[in-house]
Design an enzyme around this catalytic site. Structure first.
Site, PDB file in Angstrom:
ATOM      1  N   GLY A  10       0.805  -1.204   0.000  1.00 40.11           N
ATOM      2  CA  GLY A  10       0.000   0.000   0.000  1.00 40.11           C
ATOM      3  C   GLY A  10       0.843   1.261   0.000  1.00 40.11           C
ATOM      4  O   GLY A  10       2.081   1.211  -0.027  1.00 40.11           O
ATOM      5  N   TYR A 152     -15.229   2.770  10.050  1.00 37.33           N
ATOM      6  CA  TYR A 152     -13.774   2.808   9.929  1.00 37.33           C
ATOM      7  C   TYR A 152     -13.150   3.353  11.209  1.00 37.33           C
ATOM      8  O   TYR A 152     -12.223   2.757  11.778  1.00 37.33           O
ATOM      9  CB  TYR A 152     -13.377   3.684   8.742  1.00 37.33           C
TER      10      TYR A 152
END
Length: 319
Positions: A10, A152
């Site tokens: 990532g 989240y």
């Protein structure tokens, strides 16, 4: 040292892995190359690390207990840098179960492996989103974070609580790093710095959510990496630490800055504020400075100029 970096393909994880390799640490990178955004971007992110003799890439998921068992049996890790997560406030509202499974249970799986295999240090990515919409600014680490406004954010709070439990029960050194709007080369294509640059460069309408008064503490990737590496070296017992620039810029100002950097005017289309978005993020970085020697150096303008140079080279010219 031998360090496991999760989310190694990532944006942040790939930069952290490269920084560790540059100082001769051995790195095992773990990533599942999910399709939250184009996996080809993540393949490109790991190319530099793959050329280094001290790097090994493992394709796998933090939810896969059998894979983790084998990974930890095969390698004796000194430290874990856990960055893997399902990202994005807005996407978490649509798929909360997935976010819980990856972000919470995945973290539990790694904490269990650390306990069982005697890993002494566990550094993990948290988020400024834990502060919600009601804490006073600038955000301090001792603020109450029991009112997250997105799944989240809730998963990030849960990670911090789980890490404390493993510190308390087993003496595992755990440091949670609350990242503030990270941007820069290889940045996530769903975030404002990338999207605004793309839309302005291509002459597409720029979607502005809200009236433009929201403020963000944008933090350049190099500054974030310096904080992550310092946290790995510090071996703190249990700490939660903000990593931000320590300054804010409002949305309207940020759009104007991107216009100046790209050299074109934006076609702004205002839309309603999205559920889960907060009006401001602003890091108090006193603790990071004291415990980690953290000192962010890259201004938003300088950072966006560096990002634009990368974007022209790697996106426009390559595409």
């Amino acid at each position: 040292m031998s360090i496991l970096v999760t989310g190694a393909a990532g944006f942040i994880g790939s930069h952290v892995a490269e920084a560790l390799l540059a100082r001769s640490d051995e790195v095992v990178g773990l990533d599942n190359f999910n399709d939250y955004y184009d996996p080809a971007r993540k393949r490109a992110n790991v190319q530099a690390a793959l050329s280094q003799p001290g790097y090994r890439l493992v394709e796998g998921d933090v939810r896969d207990v059998e894979l983790l068992d084998q990974l930890f049996r095969d390698g004796a890790f000194d430290k874990i840098c856990h960055i893997a997560a399902m990202a994005g406030v807005r996407a978490s509202i649509a798929r909360p179960q997935l976010y819980e499974a990856v972000n919470v249970r995945g973290t539990m799986n790694l904490l269990e492996q650390a306990r069982r295999h005697g890993v002494r240090t566990f550094v993990f990515a948290s988020s400024s989103s834990v502060y919600g919409a009601s804490n006073p600014v600038p955000f301090r680490e001792d603020a109450v974070v029991t009112r997250p406004i997105s799944p989240y954010a809730a998963t990030k709070v849960a990670k911090e609580v789980l890490a404390y439990t493993y510190h308390h029960l087993y003496g595992l050194n755990c440091t949670g790093l609350r990242f503030f709007t990270v941007y820069g080369p290889r940045g996530r294509p769903d975030m404002a710095p990338y999207l605004f640059t793309k839309w302005i460069a291509e002459g597409h309408p720029l979607r502005q959510f809200g009236d433009g008064s929201s403020r963000r503490d944008y933090t350049f990737i190099d500054d974030i990496v310096s904080g992550v590496v310092a946290a790995l070296d510090a071996d703190l017992s249990y700490e939660l630490i903000n990593l931000g620039r320590g300054e804010t810029i409002c949305l309207t100002e940020f759009i104007h800055l991107v216009e100046e950097v790209v050299g074109k005017e934006a076609i702004v289309v205002q839309e309603p504020t999205k559920p889960g978005d907060v009006p401001i993020t602003h890091a108090d970085i006193t603790k990071a400075c004291q415990l980690l020697g953290y000192s962010p150096r890259v201004s938003v303008r300088d950072g966006m100029e560096r990002f634009w140079a990368w974007y022209q080279r790697e996106v426009i010219q390559a595409g």
